[in-house]
Design an enzyme around this catalytic site. Structure first.
Site, PDB file in Angstrom:
ATOM      1  N   ASP A 151       1.234  -1.457   0.402  1.00  0.00           N
ATOM      2  CA  ASP A 151      -0.294   0.102   0.001  1.00  0.00           C
ATOM      3  C   ASP A 151       0.915   1.392   0.083  1.00  0.00           C
ATOM      4  OD1 ASP A 151      -2.289   1.933  -0.027  1.00  0.00           O
ATOM      5  OD2 ASP A 151      -2.713   1.210   1.948  1.00  0.00           O
ATOM      6  N   ALA A 152       1.032   1.404  -0.881  1.00  0.00           N
ATOM      7  CA  ALA A 152       2.691   2.662  -1.566  1.00  0.00           C
ATOM      8  C   ALA A 152       1.974   4.115  -1.987  1.00  0.00           C
ATOM      9  CB  ALA A 152       3.478   1.954  -2.535  1.00  0.00           C
ATOM     10  N   LYS A 153       0.146   3.915  -2.796  1.00  0.00           N
ATOM     11  CA  LYS A 153      -0.156   4.720  -3.360  1.00  0.00           C
ATOM     12  C   LYS A 153       0.933   5.835  -4.157  1.00  0.00           C
ATOM     13  CE  LYS A 153      -3.992   4.724  -0.143  1.00  0.00           C
ATOM     14  NZ  LYS A 153      -3.157   4.276   0.851  1.00  0.00           N
ATOM     15  N   ARG A 154       2.064   5.230  -5.075  1.00  0.00           N
ATOM     16  CA  ARG A 154       2.397   5.884  -5.567  1.00  0.00           C
ATOM     17  C   ARG A 154       2.530   5.531  -7.276  1.00  0.00           C
ATOM     18  NH1 ARG A 154       4.888   5.382  -1.091  1.00  0.00           N
ATOM     19  NH2 ARG A 154       7.000   5.022  -0.977  1.00  0.00           N
TER      20      ARG A 154
END
Lengths: 273, 273
Positions: B91-94
């Site tokens: 869950d990095a939302k890159r």
């Protein structure tokens, strides 16, 4: 570094150049292959060579993250090496729900957490105000919010017509964000390839600094950007990465980087006059 | 893990629970303070306790990044410890311009780069198609695109009326993204607090898995989400983090986590029937 100090640096160095430390471990000059930390050694030489001509440095975090834990060590050493009279930007494009954005803020702004003490971080706006506000709770630190980016995909959502066709999404982002922070803590990312929009963005954000990537390898024009974007306090940080870092792939890479940075700075000096 | 295998796991475990490994080093039980890697020891115990009831694990990367290089080591050990029959989500939302998103993809999907081999990564859509496509170039790996998030700020931009007031931005995101990948490589993040919108999202994305955070501490209803979101193949991963991780702050934290996960799984089993 605050607004006044950044503006003073721009006047003093006659430059609004930001050097993007997008250091790709696979593109380093061959003679650096056998040193203990090639990425840091490369960055060190680039910083030494370009510091007379640059007011800011911007490591793109992806390049370090792709190296695992040792990449973060290279990043930390690089940040510590940047002269204190230069503005530092973590180009991380983070953003999450409030308590999680708070952890990203801690990672990049609180040296007791991950050893990093950047002046600013780039943030993606999609999740809205509570994904941005935690970064602004650090006094003296900056949010640089993505507004209109330099890549082809910027057309997909950023340029969607909103509000009954009266404006585009990136304009709404710029307007709403100004209710969260003033120009002493908030900048916007605007791609140099979008120079036709910069005059419009200046109407919406007359005092905010704009961080402008996309000059050089991506094809944006420094002249166009400067004409439409400069303010009495500077108001621009124009980033160049690949054109400086990889100006030469030989043992003279630092000299070549210095020459490229010096040429950009000389052009900037003419626009500042 | 591919679509069919994930669907089979959901049928076998009668669960679509994803455990969010949002492990805050400042919230660990006191008795873990003196072990060499408290975050990993905590995660290990949570994974052992919850694996019978969970089909997926989702470390939120901010929690590890805020620990510096040693956080990335804890993350790597945690990922290696997750049983191979569980789906793993960074869950990095890159999201960045193409060549840079490619580096983020390398960081999370190519174990020879940073030692990480996640099945999926969460991605922010603001920068458009070329910021997302590099993640899809890894066969068998997934993009989980932010659509309608659980936080108050989701109202700021995601719910902007677009396209001549005919729909909202998150709907455009869901529609456009389906031209980039099919349901075997693309999921969407939809907050459980948005359960009134899930039926509409199912019209737009009938076959895609939805990753649903916001049940538990954030107040979303598992019953509402399940009624509107389940498909014949499962189609949901419902995440719980704090309610499981911090079910007890004492030496019985793992037993308390197991009990909480088991209760959620039991409720899910009734909805799957």
């Amino acid at each position: 570094m605050n607004y006044q100090a950044l503006s003073a640096q721009i006047r003093q160095k006659k430059s609004y150049l930001c050097v993007g430390l997008d250091t790709d471990s696979q593109k380093l000059p061959a003679h650096l292959a056998n040193v203990p930390d090639p990425v840091f050694e490369f960055n060190k030489a680039i910083i030494d060579a370009t510091a007379p001509y640059a007011v800011a440095y911007k490591p793109n975090i992806a390049f370090y993250e792709a190296q695992g834990p040792r990449g973060w060590e290279s990043l930390q050493k690089t940040l510590d090496y940047i002269p204190t009279d230069c503005f530092t930007i973590a180009d991380a494009k983070r953003g999450d729900i409030g308590n999680t954005s708070g952890l990203y803020a801690r990672a990049f702004f609180d040296p007791s957490a991950a050893g990093l003490d950047f002046d600013a971080i780039t943030v993606a706006p999609y999740m809205g105000h509570d994904s941005v506000l935690p970064f602004l709770e650090y006094p003296g630190k900056w949010v640089i919010l993505l507004a209109l980016t330099s890549n082809p995909g910027s057309a997909d959502f950023q340029r969607q017509q909103v509000d009954n066709e009266t404006q585009e999404l990136f304009e709404t982002v710029i307007q709403k964000a100004q209710t969260w922070a003033n120009h002493e803590q908030l900048m916007f990312v605007v791609g140099a390839t979008q120079s036709d929009q910069i005059a419009r963005i200046r109407e919406l954000a007359p005092d905010n600094f704009l961080l402008i990537p996309g000059v050089g390898a991506q094809g944006g024009s420094l002249a166009d950007v400067s004409k439409n974007g400069l303010t009495k306090d500077g108001g621009l940080l124009v980033n160049a990465s690949r054109s400086i870092l990889y100006a030469s792939s030989g043992t003279d890479f630092a000299e070549a980087a210095a020459a490229e940075a010096k040429a950009i700075q000389a052009e900037m000096a003419t626009y500042l006059n």
